[in-house]
Motif scaffolding. Structure first.
Motif, PDB file in Angstrom:
ATOM      1  N   VAL A  64      -2.496   2.830  -6.174  1.00 49.53           N
ATOM      2  CA  VAL A  64      -3.855   2.751  -6.697  1.00 49.53           C
ATOM      3  C   VAL A  64      -4.421   1.346  -6.478  1.00 49.53           C
ATOM      4  CG1 VAL A  64      -2.974   2.222  -9.017  1.00 49.53           C
ATOM      5  CG2 VAL A  64      -5.281   3.098  -8.765  1.00 49.53           C
ATOM      6  N   GLY A  65      -5.693   1.296  -6.132  1.00 54.70           N
ATOM      7  CA  GLY A  65      -6.384   0.021  -6.044  1.00 54.70           C
ATOM      8  C   GLY A  65      -6.903  -0.385  -7.407  1.00 54.70           C
ATOM      9  N   THR A  66      -6.770  -1.658  -7.754  1.00 56.91           N
ATOM     10  CA  THR A  66      -7.264  -2.153  -9.032  1.00 56.91           C
ATOM     11  C   THR A  66      -8.051  -3.437  -8.793  1.00 56.91           C
ATOM     12  OG1 THR A  66      -5.584  -3.773  -9.715  1.00 56.91           O
ATOM     13  CG2 THR A  66      -4.992  -1.443  -9.918  1.00 56.91           C
ATOM     14  N   PRO A  67      -8.842  -3.875  -9.769  1.00 56.02           N
ATOM     15  CA  PRO A  67      -9.551  -5.153  -9.632  1.00 56.02           C
ATOM     16  C   PRO A  67      -8.600  -6.342  -9.477  1.00 56.02           C
ATOM     17  CG  PRO A  67     -10.466  -3.844 -11.427  1.00 56.02           C
ATOM     18  CD  PRO A  67      -9.212  -3.165 -11.018  1.00 56.02           C
ATOM     19  N   LEU A  68      -7.331  -6.149  -9.852  1.00 55.06           N
ATOM     20  CA  LEU A  68      -6.347  -7.221  -9.771  1.00 55.06           C
ATOM     21  C   LEU A  68      -5.490  -7.132  -8.509  1.00 55.06           C
ATOM     22  CD1 LEU A  68      -5.156  -7.145 -13.502  1.00 55.06           C
ATOM     23  CD2 LEU A  68      -6.981  -8.525 -12.488  1.00 55.06           C
ATOM     24  N   GLY A  69      -5.777  -6.158  -7.647  1.00 52.74           N
ATOM     25  CA  GLY A  69      -5.004  -6.002  -6.423  1.00 52.74           C
ATOM     26  C   GLY A  69      -4.342  -4.638  -6.340  1.00 52.74           C
ATOM     27  N   ARG A  70      -3.721  -4.356  -5.191  1.00 51.37           N
ATOM     28  CA  ARG A  70      -3.059  -3.071  -4.981  1.00 51.37           C
ATOM     29  C   ARG A  70      -1.857  -2.959  -5.903  1.00 51.37           C
ATOM     30  NH1 ARG A  70      -5.789   0.913  -2.837  1.00 51.37           N
ATOM     31  NH2 ARG A  70      -4.430   2.719  -2.628  1.00 51.37           N
ATOM     32  N   TYR A  71      -1.749  -1.801  -6.553  1.00 45.16           N
ATOM     33  CA  TYR A  71      -0.667  -1.576  -7.502  1.00 45.16           C
ATOM     34  C   TYR A  71      -0.003  -0.250  -7.191  1.00 45.16           C
ATOM     35  CZ  TYR A  71       1.931  -0.681 -11.743  1.00 45.16           C
ATOM     36  OH  TYR A  71       2.953  -0.417 -12.622  1.00 45.16           O
ATOM     37  N   GLY A  72       1.321  -0.208  -7.362  1.00 48.59           N
ATOM     38  CA  GLY A  72       1.990   1.069  -7.177  1.00 48.59           C
ATOM     39  C   GLY A  72       3.449   0.923  -6.829  1.00 48.59           C
ATOM     40  N   THR A  73       4.017   2.023  -6.317  1.00 43.19           N
ATOM     41  CA  THR A  73       5.425   2.043  -5.954  1.00 43.19           C
ATOM     42  C   THR A  73       5.650   1.149  -4.740  1.00 43.19           C
ATOM     43  OG1 THR A  73       5.635   4.306  -6.791  1.00 43.19           O
ATOM     44  CG2 THR A  73       7.361   3.511  -5.303  1.00 43.19           C
ATOM     45  N   ARG A  74       6.440   0.129  -4.931  1.00 37.73           N
ATOM     46  CA  ARG A  74       6.713  -0.800  -3.828  1.00 37.73           C
ATOM     47  C   ARG A  74       8.198  -0.859  -3.487  1.00 37.73           C
ATOM     48  NH1 ARG A  74       5.533  -6.903  -5.254  1.00 37.73           N
ATOM     49  NH2 ARG A  74       6.904  -7.085  -3.455  1.00 37.73           N
ATOM     50  N   SER A  75       9.002  -0.088  -4.213  1.00 41.49           N
ATOM     51  CA  SER A  75      10.423  -0.024  -3.923  1.00 41.49           C
ATOM     52  C   SER A  75      10.964   1.324  -4.373  1.00 41.49           C
ATOM     53  CB  SER A  75      11.170  -1.155  -4.644  1.00 41.49           C
ATOM     54  OG  SER A  75      12.570  -1.014  -4.487  1.00 41.49           O
ATOM     55  N   MET A  76      11.698   2.000  -3.468  1.00 41.28           N
ATOM     56  CA  MET A  76      12.378   3.253  -3.791  1.00 41.28           C
ATOM     57  C   MET A  76      13.858   3.041  -3.517  1.00 41.28           C
ATOM     58  SD  MET A  76       9.692   6.012  -2.135  1.00 41.28           S
ATOM     59  CE  MET A  76       9.553   5.096  -0.594  1.00 41.28           C
ATOM     60  N   ILE A  77      14.677   3.232  -4.537  1.00 40.57           N
ATOM     61  CA  ILE A  77      16.089   2.872  -4.446  1.00 40.57           C
ATOM     62  C   ILE A  77      16.970   4.084  -4.735  1.00 40.57           C
ATOM     63  CG2 ILE A  77      17.919   1.448  -5.458  1.00 40.57           C
ATOM     64  CD1 ILE A  77      15.754  -0.613  -6.119  1.00 40.57           C
ATOM     65  N   GLY A  78      18.045   4.179  -3.987  1.00 39.11           N
ATOM     66  CA  GLY A  78      19.085   5.156  -4.266  1.00 39.11           C
ATOM     67  C   GLY A  78      20.426   4.458  -4.359  1.00 39.11           C
TER      68      GLY A  78
END
Length: 284
Positions: free
Chosen positions: A236-250
């Motif tokens: 999601v884009g926010t006024p504070l910058g791009r936010y979201g899942t930035r790491s997927m770990i197994g």
């Protein structure tokens, strides 16, 4: 205009560094421990991808702002991971929750001993859920300092499949229920003596962008913001910058003490992959 201001305020005051994890604990004949975890955070927050830390004992990612981690393991068979609790108001002077997994991994205490020690100071942290595991003794504990006004939760986690998002362990939030159901379903497609391709499980389960119905949301922050966070994979884009899942770990640990830590992560708006395999060598 008013709606946009309210939305920005909800982002600013509702703590949003989130994660979601699903894991099988002592529930598979070949794998005592299987974990999938998504870390959600601002894309611009400085972060180190998975790797061995100084000293070569701890393996995990690192938050370069506060210095802690959301998930890490040791060569000796200790594992710890953390999710934050979604809440409207937080303490700006609180201690960094990312230190908690490290404190456990660097200690010689059992998960139960560590939990009983930590409970004395949980009020110094914003809302958290912490899992601590010692594979040499086959013990896992869950610690949480929320809801506010209630005694901290300390409980031994029983064998089974569990899910942890931004409320209590196994809380029935829509994305948590969805992930747990799909994890069980996918796990059942493999034979009990078959190697499980952890990277394939990440690709099939942790990229899920389906959002919850707004009527199912917990109504802690604004409905629109919670709706943006209600998918397993967040972007999601926010006024504070791009936010979201930035790491997927197994993380997978076999009964042969073979361990594998796979991370798919974003860096400079490009997705990368890294896998670290090692053998657990329990300390005497």
């Amino acid at each position: 205009m008013k709606a946009n201001i309210a939305y920005q305020l909800s982002i600013r005051f509702c703590k949003i560094d989130m994660c979601i994890a699903v894991f099988a604990w002592q529930a598979h004949p070949l794998y005592p421990f299987l974990l999938l975890l998504n870390r959600d955070e601002y894309h611009h927050r400085p972060t180190k991808a998975v790797g061995w830390w100084e000293g070569g004992e701890i393996l995990g990612g690192r938050d370069e702002v506060a210095g802690g981690t959301w998930l890490a393991c040791t060569r000796g068979g200790r594992v710890s991971f953390l999710t934050n609790v979604l809440e409207l108001h937080t303490l700006p002077e609180a201690k960094s929750r990312g230190d908690l997994p490290l404190r456990f991994l660097e200690s010689n205490k059992s998960p139960e001993e560590f939990a009983k020690e930590l409970v004395k100071e949980v009020h110094e942290y914003n809302g958290f859920n912490l899992i601590t595991i010692d594979l040499s003794s086959n013990t896992m504990f869950y610690i949480s300092n929320r809801p506010k006004g209630e005694p901290p939760t300390i409980q031994q986690v029983q064998p089974g499949i569990h899910v942890l998002s931004n409320a209590k362990l196994n809380s029935p939030w829509p994305k948590a229920q969805r992930l747990k159901f799909n994890f069980k379903k996918l796990l059942s497609t493999y034979n009990e003596d078959e190697d499980i391709p952890i990277k394939d499980m990440i690709d099939k389960l942790m990229r899920d962008t389906m959002k919850a119905n707004k009527s199912q949301l917990p109504n802690i922050c604004s409905v629109d913001w919670e709706h943006n966070l209600s998918s397993i994979f967040v972007d999601v884009g926010t006024p504070l910058g791009r936010y979201g899942t930035r790491s997927m770990i197994g993380v997978s640990i076999k009964d042969t003490e073979e361990a594998s830590f796979h991370e798919t992560y974003i860096e400079r708006e490009t997705w990368w992959e890294k896998t670290v395999n090692y053998y657990i060598t329990p300390k005497n």
